[in-house]
Design a protein around this motif. Structure first.
Motif, PDB file in Angstrom:
ATOM      1  N   THR A   1       0.840  -1.200   0.000  1.00 64.92           N
ATOM      2  CA  THR A   1       0.000   0.000   0.000  1.00 64.92           C
ATOM      3  C   THR A   1       0.875   1.250   0.000  1.00 64.92           C
ATOM      4  O   THR A   1       2.086   1.184   0.247  1.00 64.92           O
ATOM      5  CB  THR A   1      -0.910   0.035   1.236  1.00 64.92           C
ATOM      6  N   LEU A   2       0.239   2.372  -0.224  1.00 62.27           N
ATOM      7  CA  LEU A   2       0.961   3.643  -0.171  1.00 62.27           C
ATOM      8  C   LEU A   2       1.538   3.850   1.228  1.00 62.27           C
ATOM      9  O   LEU A   2       2.694   4.251   1.372  1.00 62.27           O
ATOM     10  CB  LEU A   2       0.033   4.799  -0.541  1.00 62.27           C
TER      11      LEU A   2
ATOM     12  N   ALA B   1       3.581  11.999  -5.705  1.00 61.96           N
ATOM     13  CA  ALA B   1       2.666  11.065  -5.028  1.00 61.96           C
ATOM     14  C   ALA B   1       1.806  10.299  -6.046  1.00 61.96           C
ATOM     15  O   ALA B   1       1.556   9.107  -5.881  1.00 61.96           O
ATOM     16  CB  ALA B   1       1.776  11.816  -4.049  1.00 61.96           C
ATOM     17  N   GLY B   2       1.378  10.961  -7.084  1.00 68.75           N
ATOM     18  CA  GLY B   2       0.550  10.305  -8.103  1.00 68.75           C
ATOM     19  C   GLY B   2       1.287   9.180  -8.807  1.00 68.75           C
ATOM     20  O   GLY B   2       0.721   8.118  -9.073  1.00 68.75           O
TER      21      GLY B   2
ATOM     22  N   GLU C   1       1.596   6.197  -6.396  1.00 71.06           N
ATOM     23  CA  GLU C   1       0.324   5.486  -6.310  1.00 71.06           C
ATOM     24  C   GLU C   1       0.071   4.650  -7.558  1.00 71.06           C
ATOM     25  O   GLU C   1      -0.395   3.509  -7.469  1.00 71.06           O
ATOM     26  CB  GLU C   1      -0.818   6.465  -6.088  1.00 71.06           C
ATOM     27  N   ALA C   2       0.379   5.180  -8.723  1.00 65.64           N
ATOM     28  CA  ALA C   2       0.181   4.448  -9.967  1.00 65.64           C
ATOM     29  C   ALA C   2       1.059   3.201 -10.023  1.00 65.64           C
ATOM     30  O   ALA C   2       0.610   2.119 -10.425  1.00 65.64           O
ATOM     31  CB  ALA C   2       0.476   5.358 -11.165  1.00 65.64           C
TER      32      ALA C   2
ATOM     33  N   LEU D   1       2.299   1.540  -7.475  1.00 67.54           N
ATOM     34  CA  LEU D   1       1.835   0.570  -6.482  1.00 67.54           C
ATOM     35  C   LEU D   1       0.548  -0.127  -6.922  1.00 67.54           C
ATOM     36  O   LEU D   1       0.317  -1.286  -6.596  1.00 67.54           O
ATOM     37  CB  LEU D   1       1.614   1.257  -5.136  1.00 67.54           C
ATOM     38  N   PHE D   2      -0.295   0.556  -7.678  1.00 65.32           N
ATOM     39  CA  PHE D   2      -1.571  -0.021  -8.118  1.00 65.32           C
ATOM     40  C   PHE D   2      -1.420  -0.923  -9.339  1.00 65.32           C
ATOM     41  O   PHE D   2      -2.207  -1.846  -9.534  1.00 65.32           O
ATOM     42  CB  PHE D   2      -2.571   1.096  -8.422  1.00 65.32           C
TER      43      PHE D   2
END
Length: 54
Positions: free
Chosen positions: A6-7, A30-31, A34-35, A37-38
């Protein structure tokens, strides 16, 4: 069921590494984090040479 990073996990790991070894705290994008990690959750394969450089 698969557990994904997770973040919060990534930020905690980063903070631990900064504390242990030094370095710059903070997050540049941050974006993007998140990308990244997803992405494994989407099933999309990584393509060679598609990583951003900078």
């Amino acid at each position: 069921m698969t557990d994904y990073l997770t973040l919060a996990d990534a930020l905690a790991i980063h903070a631990d590494l900064i504390q242990r070894y030094g370095g710059s705290p903070g997050l540049r994008d941050a974006g993007l984090l998140e990308a990244v990690l997803f992405r494994p959750q989407t099933g999309s394969p990584c393509r060679a040479g598609s990583a951003a450089t900078g």
